[in-house]
Every structure is written in C-alpha cells, then in structure tokens.
Design an enzyme around this catalytic site. Structure first.
Site, short mmCIF file in Angstrom:
data_model
loop_
_atom_site.label_atom_id
_atom_site.label_comp_id
_atom_site.label_asym_id
_atom_site.label_seq_id
_atom_site.Cartn_x
_atom_site.Cartn_y
_atom_site.Cartn_z
N CYS A 8 1.11 -1.49 0.09
CA CYS A 8 -0.09 -0.58 -0.09
C CYS A 8 0.61 0.81 -0.08
CB CYS A 8 -0.70 -0.33 1.48
SG CYS A 8 -0.32 0.45 2.57
N ASN A 11 1.63 1.66 4.36
CA ASN A 11 2.72 0.24 5.15
C ASN A 11 1.93 0.19 5.93
OD1 ASN A 11 5.32 -2.01 5.48
ND2 ASN A 11 3.10 -2.17 4.88
N CYS A 13 -1.56 0.62 7.32
CA CYS A 13 -3.10 0.88 7.28
C CYS A 13 -3.08 -0.62 6.33
CB CYS A 13 -3.68 1.87 6.83
SG CYS A 13 -3.65 3.13 8.31
N ARG A 14 -3.12 -0.85 5.81
CA ARG A 14 -4.04 -1.59 4.64
C ARG A 14 -3.05 -2.97 4.64
NH1 ARG A 14 -5.20 1.14 -1.14
NH2 ARG A 14 -3.42 3.00 0.59
N SER A 15 -2.10 -3.00 3.74
CA SER A 15 -1.00 -3.37 3.68
C SER A 15 -0.46 -4.56 4.59
CB SER A 15 0.61 -3.19 2.52
OG SER A 15 1.17 -2.44 3.42
N ASP A 125 -8.14 3.49 1.02
CA ASP A 125 -6.97 3.88 2.83
C ASP A 125 -7.92 4.45 3.69
OD1 ASP A 125 -5.03 4.23 4.13
OD2 ASP A 125 -4.08 5.34 2.53
#
Length: 156
Positions: A8, A11, A13-15, A125
C-alpha cells in the site's frame, strides 16, 4: 517457498492488515512451511513504525496477531523475491510496475482482483477514510480467494 507481498502507500494500514489476515489464513490451512507473507509501502514516511492504531484495533477485534508488524518501503529486490505482489489500489499498482520496469517479476495484481463481488477495484485507504471495518471485510474476503488462487496455481 512461495512468497507473497502486500503493498500500500505507507505500510501502516491496508498492507499490514492484509499481511496479518493472510498469514492467519495460511497458518489455518497448514501452509506456513510453504508460504511466507510480508508487506511494504511505496512511500517512506512511516518506515520502522507499527501499524496504525485502527489497523491494530480491527486485527485485535478479529483475533488476528499484529505483533511484529513494522512499516518498510518497497525495494526493487522485492520484485524478484516475491512470486505474488498484491497492491491495494491503482496508484500502488502503477508504482510497483514503474519500479519493475522491464525486469521479470512475480504476479502483480490488485487485492480486489480476487473478489469478483467487490463494488470497486481499489481498497480505500482507512488512513484517510477511517473506515477500518469496511477495509477489513474487503481484505478478509479477498485474502480467502487469493489463498485459493495460490493453492490452485501452485498445486498445494
């Protein structure tokens, strides 16, 4: 080993959420000796930081281990070391492809490519939206389908 990398922007939140969710699914399937999981960001702003508190909170709520997750930046060598490089959105995908250039890499795709029922192509995000629950649901479903894809493709 089959190496899977989630990417993401920062690095945090999402990934890392996808890394933790996918790692749990791999463990539950008894495939930890065959599949490794990591995450990275295309940006450098959060290198060395733990995940966002919203990510940690949603992972904890769903009994998923978050310990040891630490932000790092995507490197060119990642493109040759990982067989599956999974971007969270179109911008991440473009950045990964630009870094790859003409070099041989693994399969590069977006996470929501593995969720045909998804209403969009990008995982939003939550750093900006605050909607960690919605993102978790997208990540969880897509990671289930990604694991099925990898198992079928790799014959494991």
């Amino acid at each position: 080993m089959i190496n899977v990398l989630f990417v993401c922007l920062g690095n945090i939140c999402r990934s890392p959420m996808a890394e933790a969710v996918f790692k749990k699914k791999v463990q539950e399937a008894g495939l930890s000796s065959k599949i490794t999981v990591d995450s990275a960001g295309t940006g450098h702003w959060h290198i060395g930081n733990p995940p966002h508190e919203g990510t940690i909170s949603i992972l904890t709520k769903n009994n998923i281990e978050a310990a040891g997750l630490q932000a790092r930046q995507l490197k060119k060598k990642d493109l040759s070391e990982f067989e599956y490089i999974i971007a969270m959105d179109a911008e991440n995908l473009g950045n990964i492809r630009a870094l790859a250039g003409h070099s041989n890499t693994g399969e590069i795709s977006r996470l929501l490519d593995y969720d045909p029922a998804s209403p969009g192509e990008d995982v939003p995000d939550p750093y900006f939206t605050g909607n960690f629950e919605e993102v978790y649901e997208m990540v969880d479903c897509s990671c289930t389908n990604l694991l099925t894809h990898i198992r079928e493709r790799e014959g494991i």
